[in-house]
Structures are given as structure tokens and as C-alpha cells.
Design an enzyme around this catalytic site. Structure first.
Site, PDB file in Angstrom:
ATOM      1  N   SER A 165       0.709  -1.129  -0.102  1.00 24.68           N
ATOM      2  CA  SER A 165       0.072   0.087  -0.172  1.00 24.68           C
ATOM      3  C   SER A 165       0.799   1.350   0.091  1.00 24.68           C
ATOM      4  O   SER A 165       0.664   2.188   0.878  1.00 24.68           O
ATOM      5  CB  SER A 165      -1.036   0.031   1.210  1.00 24.68           C
ATOM      6  OG  SER A 165      -1.980   0.833   1.080  1.00 24.68           O
ATOM      7  N   CYS A 210       2.784   6.831  -6.720  1.00 22.26           N
ATOM      8  CA  CYS A 210       2.929   8.139  -7.656  1.00 22.26           C
ATOM      9  C   CYS A 210       3.742   9.259  -6.702  1.00 22.26           C
ATOM     10  O   CYS A 210       3.799  10.354  -7.657  1.00 22.26           O
ATOM     11  CB  CYS A 210       1.395   8.337  -7.710  1.00 22.26           C
ATOM     12  SG  CYS A 210       0.335   7.209  -8.214  1.00 22.26           S
ATOM     13  N   ILE A 229     -10.551 -16.579 -10.675  1.00 22.84           N
ATOM     14  CA  ILE A 229      -9.256 -15.895 -10.720  1.00 22.84           C
ATOM     15  C   ILE A 229      -9.839 -14.537 -11.286  1.00 22.84           C
ATOM     16  O   ILE A 229     -10.066 -14.320 -12.444  1.00 22.84           O
ATOM     17  CB  ILE A 229      -8.118 -16.420 -11.545  1.00 22.84           C
ATOM     18  CG1 ILE A 229      -7.826 -17.739 -10.856  1.00 22.84           C
ATOM     19  CG2 ILE A 229      -7.035 -15.272 -11.612  1.00 22.84           C
ATOM     20  CD1 ILE A 229      -6.515 -18.301 -11.764  1.00 22.84           C
TER      21      ILE A 229
HETATM   22  P1  FAD Z   1       1.452  -1.854  -8.756  1.00 21.87           P
HETATM   23  O1  FAD Z   1       0.860  -0.831  -7.786  1.00 21.87           O
HETATM   24  O2  FAD Z   1       2.760  -1.839  -9.334  1.00 21.87           O
HETATM   25  O3  FAD Z   1       1.474  -3.240  -7.570  1.00 21.87           O
HETATM   26  C1  FAD Z   1       1.825  -4.412  -7.978  1.00 21.87           C
HETATM   27  C2  FAD Z   1       2.578  -5.191  -6.721  1.00 21.87           C
HETATM   28  O4  FAD Z   1       2.786  -6.498  -7.262  1.00 21.87           O
HETATM   29  C3  FAD Z   1       4.196  -4.600  -6.753  1.00 21.87           C
HETATM   30  O5  FAD Z   1       4.334  -4.147  -5.498  1.00 21.87           O
HETATM   31  C4  FAD Z   1       4.835  -5.862  -7.053  1.00 21.87           C
HETATM   32  O6  FAD Z   1       6.334  -6.170  -6.053  1.00 21.87           O
HETATM   33  C5  FAD Z   1       3.592  -7.053  -6.796  1.00 21.87           C
HETATM   34  N1  FAD Z   1       3.990  -8.336  -7.274  1.00 21.87           N
HETATM   35  C6  FAD Z   1       4.271  -8.834  -8.698  1.00 21.87           C
HETATM   36  N2  FAD Z   1       4.285  -9.940  -8.834  1.00 21.87           N
HETATM   37  C7  FAD Z   1       4.238 -10.361  -7.736  1.00 21.87           C
HETATM   38  C8  FAD Z   1       4.442 -11.894  -7.404  1.00 21.87           C
HETATM   39  N3  FAD Z   1       4.639 -12.822  -8.183  1.00 21.87           N
HETATM   40  N4  FAD Z   1       4.153 -12.112  -6.194  1.00 21.87           N
HETATM   41  C9  FAD Z   1       4.158 -11.220  -5.046  1.00 21.87           C
HETATM   42  N5  FAD Z   1       3.927  -9.911  -5.406  1.00 21.87           N
HETATM   43  C10 FAD Z   1       4.004  -9.611  -6.771  1.00 21.87           C
HETATM   44  N6  FAD Z   1      -0.222   6.522 -11.992  1.00 21.87           N
HETATM   45  C11 FAD Z   1      -1.219   7.648 -12.047  1.00 21.87           C
HETATM   46  O7  FAD Z   1      -2.499   7.416 -12.491  1.00 21.87           O
HETATM   47  N7  FAD Z   1      -0.749   8.896 -11.694  1.00 21.87           N
HETATM   48  C12 FAD Z   1       0.432   9.136 -11.311  1.00 21.87           C
HETATM   49  O8  FAD Z   1       0.894  10.202 -10.902  1.00 21.87           O
HETATM   50  C13 FAD Z   1       1.349   8.071 -11.436  1.00 21.87           C
HETATM   51  N8  FAD Z   1       2.709   8.310 -10.757  1.00 21.87           N
HETATM   52  C14 FAD Z   1       3.373   7.062 -10.760  1.00 21.87           C
HETATM   53  C15 FAD Z   1       4.913   7.432 -10.448  1.00 21.87           C
HETATM   54  C16 FAD Z   1       5.665   6.324 -10.466  1.00 21.87           C
HETATM   55  C17 FAD Z   1       7.083   6.533 -10.181  1.00 21.87           C
HETATM   56  C18 FAD Z   1       5.365   4.799 -10.671  1.00 21.87           C
HETATM   57  C19 FAD Z   1       5.994   3.731 -10.708  1.00 21.87           C
HETATM   58  C20 FAD Z   1       4.092   4.762 -11.027  1.00 21.87           C
HETATM   59  C21 FAD Z   1       3.149   5.739 -11.104  1.00 21.87           C
HETATM   60  N9  FAD Z   1       1.776   5.670 -11.680  1.00 21.87           N
HETATM   61  C22 FAD Z   1       0.970   6.660 -11.519  1.00 21.87           C
HETATM   62  C23 FAD Z   1       1.408   4.308 -12.005  1.00 21.87           C
HETATM   63  C24 FAD Z   1       0.506   3.702 -10.888  1.00 21.87           C
HETATM   64  O9  FAD Z   1       1.135   3.381  -9.837  1.00 21.87           O
HETATM   65  C25 FAD Z   1       0.084   2.222 -11.089  1.00 21.87           C
HETATM   66  O10 FAD Z   1      -0.901   2.262 -12.343  1.00 21.87           O
HETATM   67  C26 FAD Z   1      -0.531   1.546 -10.170  1.00 21.87           C
HETATM   68  O11 FAD Z   1       0.355   1.572  -9.126  1.00 21.87           O
HETATM   69  C27 FAD Z   1      -0.993  -0.032 -10.762  1.00 21.87           C
HETATM   70  O12 FAD Z   1      -1.496  -0.701  -9.553  1.00 21.87           O
HETATM   71  P2  FAD Z   1      -1.354  -2.192  -9.661  1.00 21.87           P
HETATM   72  O13 FAD Z   1      -2.019  -2.508  -8.472  1.00 21.87           O
HETATM   73  O14 FAD Z   1      -1.792  -2.902 -10.916  1.00 21.87           O
HETATM   74  O15 FAD Z   1       0.246  -2.231  -9.518  1.00 21.87           O
END
Ligand code: FAD
Length: 550
Positions: A40, A44, A280
Site C-alpha cells: 500500500s 505516484c 481468478i
Molecule cells: P502496483 O501498484 O505496481 O502493484 C503491484 C505489486 O505487485 C508490486 O508491488 C509487485 O511487487 C507485486 N508483485 C508482482 N508480482 C508479484 C508476485 N509474483 N508475487 C508477489 N507480489 C508480486 N499513475 C497515475 O495514475 N498517476 C500518477 O501520478 C502515477 N505516478 C507514478 C509514479 C511512479 C514512479 C510509478 C512507478 C507509477 C506511477 N503511476 C501513476 C502508475 C500507478 O502507480 C500504477 O498504475 C498502479 O500502481 C498500478 O496498480 P497495480 O496494483 O496494478 O500495480
């Protein structure tokens, strides 16, 4: 019987899904597996932590495993990588990254929220020590530590996407000279080029070296990168490199489990966010979504959709059917004090799709000009020619960009037209807006175009327009033209003198009218049309748009 829900990935989508599910059901057992040390976290905010605007690391940790357990009774296991999904047995294989222990955990429902990983170009030297990418807090700690201990003077950012633009602002603040190398002809791919050009100009004026249509072919140095070779053959000395050339969905687990992968490379889900296996769900950056405007399958890795999808997956697991209607790509970035925002689709996409669309440009003030501190913005509105439905918008400027893009984003979500934009009653007092807000103005201009009251001439038609030997009339004041810049070959007839000078204008020639932003040009066009100059057209966006792309 209690249902057991396992969530892979504990950041944006995964943590949202877990918290929502618990709010709906005290019955479910919820386990989050997170490969990294944090859950968590506010990724961003990472660029702003590098820059020091966010001053404490702990502010980025929205929740911890302990707080999630205490408040939500969620079993969060960090440094725990899911390495395999056994769909027959409904089990995941987990590797504890602290102890290397491998164990299995059963599930009734599985939610995949593994995110997307940075694309790392396959070039020589990419593994050198001071080459970074930014995905999580660990990457950010590394960059921050490097800057603090090595005091780099120059940084090379590979790729001109949102994250690198934020990094640029944040490290320039620290006195580091920044060069951005971008392979295409523009930064920020969701913008159309003429809107991106405003950002290019701003970055260059702000002291960022921007190299477009160039790529890095090799990084050189013994252990640390010292220089980069470019596709132009030039060599660029640098003390650090940040790679930001985009992300690719994390699909290895899903592929290995035999789940269907979409043609974009993201995990395929239905409108309930269910994968090809009914037990899933998949959410966030890893999935393929429908574009709300174009209905195309796309990858749109953004935080807001990931969070909302988490909630929807949880609703469905809790037997409260909920559907995801699509992503519209609303995004915003601030770089070197300038804000650029997009929503909906862009012109380049619609051109490829062969859609019958129209566009208009305008440069309204964020609030009444007579109230101190106003600032001009540049807006592009994209709409359907047939019925005026709003299809997209791009806005660049210093103030009030976020609220205008959000109003238009809402309009797109509601299926509204440019006629609806005209009617929106938005909050107004001089410090905040004008009685006709920029969004209303965009609606007026677009509606005028559709109704034929305004026949625009566009920057991208310019070569063709000139080949027809038109008379170019600049209706700005002479002093204005002198100070701001002239259109080559244009005759200056200030708007207030136009009525008296009609006899000097030929009726049998095409006439292109220019002013500074398009408004006086529109008044001039209406005047000429009513006096029988049927070939008169107004340059859309005026000199300001002309200049941004000329
Ligand atoms: P994430 O939040 O990336 O979470 C995925 C998690 O899954 C990761 O922590 C990873 O370690 C874990 N994981 C992966 N594979 C495995 C596994 N096999 N086993 C256990 N854990 C695993 N979006 C915006 O809209 N506005 C912004 O200003 C913005 N700024 C950003 C700035 C940065 C530096 C970054 C990196 C991203 C930014 N984003 C922004 C994009 C946004 O953060 C993502 O779109 C969002 O976090 C996606 O959510 P998610 O749950 O799909 O993946």
C-alpha cells in the site's frame, strides 16, 4: 464456509481489493502476497520524495502490514513472491524471500494485481551501477542515496514519459543538469504533437536539454556509467541515468497458469474483471482494458483505474455484481512548473481509426483577466463531427488545468456532447474562473465548428492551404505583431479596422485570418462571411497554436 481470497500484489489494486472485501465481509479470509518489502505504498509520490517535496519516507507508506492486520484483519505477507499458480488444486506456490522457504497456500478466489514492470532496453552498459528505473520505494531509496552520496552534476533520462518528466522537475530542483533523450518526435505519447510541442518549448526554456528522435545505443563506463552513446553518433557525458521508456504488464504467472492473455499483452478479463478462470480475477496495470471512447483493447497503466478495479473485483467476490466500463486514460503531470493533462482519446488514434472527428484549439485564461495572477492555458478539444460527443481533451498550462480536465473527463464518462459543455454551470468568481469557463468556451468553439458558423483552418493543413495562394490577414494590432511575431506574408488589418477595409480584400481568393488565440479571428470571419467573403477561414488557435508547432 469461510471463503479464502488470495491477492497477489499489495499496492494500488491489491490493497484496494483487500480493504473493500473486508468492508463487505467479515467472513472471508484475506491474504496478500507482496514480493517487495512494502504494501500500500504511494508509488505516484516517489518522484516527489526524490525531490524532497515529500520530506519523509514514511509518508509514502499509506498502510503497513501491521495496520492492515489491525484495522482490516488482512494477513499481509511481504517479501513473499508467488512463483506458481496451480489452478486444478486452487493453490499458489509462495517463496519467502527472507528465508527462501517455499510453501503452498490454497484459495477459493485469487486476485492478480501484480502491476507492470519498467521496460529495460537491451543496450550495452544497462547494468552499470548508477543506472536506475523507478517502480518502488527500494528503487527510489537507491536514487536518493546516490544523489546524496555522489552529488551527480548531470543526469540522463531515457524516455520522455510521465514518470521521467516528474523526475526531471525533481532532480533539476537539486541543481542537477538534466538531459532527456526520447526516441520519438515528442514526449508524453498521449498528447498530440502540437500540444506536446508546448511542453518541449517549456522544458527547453527551463534549462532541460531535450533530444528528440534520438535513442541511447550504449552506456559506457567501468563500474559506473560515465557517458552515453546516442543514435546520432554523439556522446553525452553523464553521472547517472534514469530509464523511463514505459512499462509492460507482469503476466508471467498468468501465462504460466494458462490464463488467456489479450492481444495487447495484458491479461484478458471480462466486464466483471474475471479472467478465463472463473475463480481468478485480475486488475490494475497487468490487465487489458476496453478504451471507454474507442472501445479498443488497450493497456492503460494508471493508478485510478487500478484502485477502482480492486473495488469491483472485491464486490464480485462478495456476490455484489459490479462491472468495469472501461478506461479513458485521464492523466496529468507537472513538469518544471507546467501542467499537462489528457483525457479520452487523441487525434492520432482517431485518425488511424478513420473516425469522423473534429478538433478545436483555444487559449483561455484560468480566471478573469482583471483579477491578479491569471494565467493562459492551451486547450484542445476533440469531438465527434456527427453528434458532437466529446471524445478527448488535452490541456497545457500553469493554473486550473486539473479542474478543466476533470470536468471534461466527467463529461466524457457521461457521454456528453459539446452542446452540453456550453451549458455546464460551473463555479465562478473572479479568482477562480470567468463567467464563461474555459470548458464552456471549448463547447462554444466546437459547436460553432459543427454548425458551420466557424470554418477553421488547422496547423496540419498549413502546407496545403499555402499552396492555394490565400490572402493571409492578421487581425491583431500592429504593436502586438511587432512584439509577439508575424505570420510570413500576412497583411495586418486590425479587427477594429476591418469593416472599413473590406474593399481591399478580394472576394475570389481564399482568405485565412489570424489573431493571437483564435477569438478575434472568429469575429473577423463572421464579419467577412456576412459581407459575402465565403472563402474566409480562421486559423484555429491563432498565432499561439501556429507558433507552438511552426
Ligand atoms: P502496483 O501498484 O505496481 O502493484 C503491484 C505489486 O505487485 C508490486 O508491488 C509487485 O511487487 C507485486 N508483485 C508482482 N508480482 C508479484 C508476485 N509474483 N508475487 C508477489 N507480489 C508480486 N499513475 C497515475 O495514475 N498517476 C500518477 O501520478 C502515477 N505516478 C507514478 C509514479 C511512479 C514512479 C510509478 C512507478 C507509477 C506511477 N503511476 C501513476 C502508475 C500507478 O502507480 C500504477 O498504475 C498502479 O500502481 C498500478 O496498480 P497495480 O496494483 O496494478 O500495480
Amino acid at each position: 464456509m469461510n471463503k479464502k481470497v488470495v491477492i497477489i500484489g499489495g499496492v494500488a489494486g491489491g490493497a484496494s481489493a483487500a480493504a473493500r472485501l473486508r468492508r463487505l465481509s467479515e467472513e472471508h479470509e484475506i491474504i496478500i502476497f507482496e514480493r517487495g518489502p512494502d504494501v500500500s505504498l504511494a508509488n505516484c509520490g516517489l518522484p516527489y520524495y526524490i525531490g524532497g517535496i515529500i520530506d519523509a519516507r514514511k509518508k509514502l507508506l499509506v498502510q503497513t502490514p501491521a495496520s492492515l492486520f489491525k484495522r482490516f484483519n488482512i494477513d499481509v505477507r511481504t517479501l513473499s513472491e508467488v512463483t506458481h499458480i496451480d489452478r486444478q488444486k486452487k493453490e499458489v506456490e509462495v517463496k519467502n524471500l527472507k528465508t527462501s522457504e517455499i510453501y503452498t497456500e490454497s484459495y477459493d478466489y485469487l486476485i492478480l494485481s501484480p502491476g507492470a514492470k519498467p521496460i529495460i532496453p537491451d543496450i550495452q552498459g544497462i547494468d552499470l551501477l548508477n543506472v536506475f528505473s523507478v517502480r518502488n520505494l527500494v528503487d527510489t531509496d537507491n536514487i536518493k542515496k546516490f544523489i546524496e552520496t555522489s552529488s551527480p552534476k548531470r543526469a540522463l533520462l531515457i524516455g520522455g514519459g510521465f514518470i521521467n518528466l516528474e523526475i526531471a522537475e525533481n532532480i533539476k530542483e537539486k541543481g542537477i543538469e538534466v538531459t532527456i533523450v526520447e526516441m520519438t518526435d515528442q514526449i508524453m505519447a498521449p498528447l498530440d504533437i502540437e500540444m506536446a510541442s508546448i511542453v518541449h518549448d517549456h522544458l527547453r526554456k527551463g534549462g532541460i536539454k531535450l533530444l528528440l528522435k534520438q535513442s541511447v545505443t550504449a552506456l559506457e563506463g567501468d563500474t559506473e556509467v560515465k557517458s552515453a552513446r546516442l543514435s546520432s553518433g554523439d556522446e553525452l557525458e553523464t553521472d547517472m541515468v534514469v530509464i523511463g521508456v514505459g512499462v509492460t504488464p507482469e503476466t508471467s504467472l498468468a501465462k504460466d497458469a494458462g490464463l488467456t492473455i489479450g492481444k495487447t499483452g495484458g491479461i484478458e478479463v471480462n466486464k466483471y474483471l474475471r479472467t478465463s478462470d472463473a475463480s481468478i480475477y485480475a486488475i490494475g496495470d497487468a490487465i487489458q482494458v476496453k478504451h471507454l471512447v474507442t472501445d479498443q483493447d488497450v493497456l492503460l497503466p494508471l493508478a485510478s483505474p487500478a484502485n477502482k478495479q480492486g473495488r469491483i473485483a472485491a464486490d464480485n467476490i462478495a456476490k455484489r455484481p459490479a462491472t468495469y466500463k472501461g478506461t479513458q486514460g485521464t492523466a496529468i503531470v507537472r513538469t518544471m512548473g507546467l501542467t499537462a493533462a489528457v483525457t479520452g482519446t487523441n487525434e492520432k488514434t482517431l485518425r488511424k481509426l478513420g473516425t469522423n472527428y473534429g478538433v478545436c484549439y483555444l487559449h483561455p485564461d484560468d480566471h478573469a483577466r482583471y483579477y491578479p495572477g491569471f494565467s493562459e492555458m492551451s486547450m484542445k478539444l476533440i469531438f465527434a463531427r456527427v453528434d458532437g460527443r466529446v471524445l478527448g481533451a488535452q490541456i497545457v498550462g500553469r493554473q486550473g488545468i486539473d479542474k478543466r480536465i476533470d470536468v471534461i473527463a466527467t463529461a466524457i464518462r457521461a457521454g456528453m456532447t459539446v452542446y452540453d459543455l456550453q451549458e455546464l454551470e460551473l463555479a465562478y468568481a473572479p479568482p477562480f474562473s470567468s463567467a464563461k469557463d474555459p470548458v464552456n468556451m471549448a463547447g462554444y468553439v466546437a459547436a460553432n465548428i459543427i454548425k458551420g458558423d466557424y470554418e477553421p483552418c488547422y496547423w496540419n493543413d498549413w502546407a496545403k492551404v499555402l499552396s492555394e495562394d490565400p490572402m493571409l490577414i492578421d487581425v491583431r494590432m500592429e504593436k502586438e505583431v511587432e512584439n509577439i511575431g508575424a505570420i510570413p506574408g500576412a497583411v495586418i488589418i486590425p479587427l477594429n479596422d476591418l469593416r472599413e477595409k473590406l474593399s481591399e480584400i478580394p472576394k475570389d481568393r481564399n482568405i485565412i485570418i489570424f489573431c493571437q488565440v483564435g477569438l478575434r479571428g472568429y469575429i473577423a470571419e463572421r464579419l467577412l462571411k456576412q459581407h459575402g467573403f465565403t472563402n474566409a477561414r480562421n486559423f484555429c488557435g491563432g498565432y499561439k497554436t501556429y507558433k507552438s508547432i511552426a
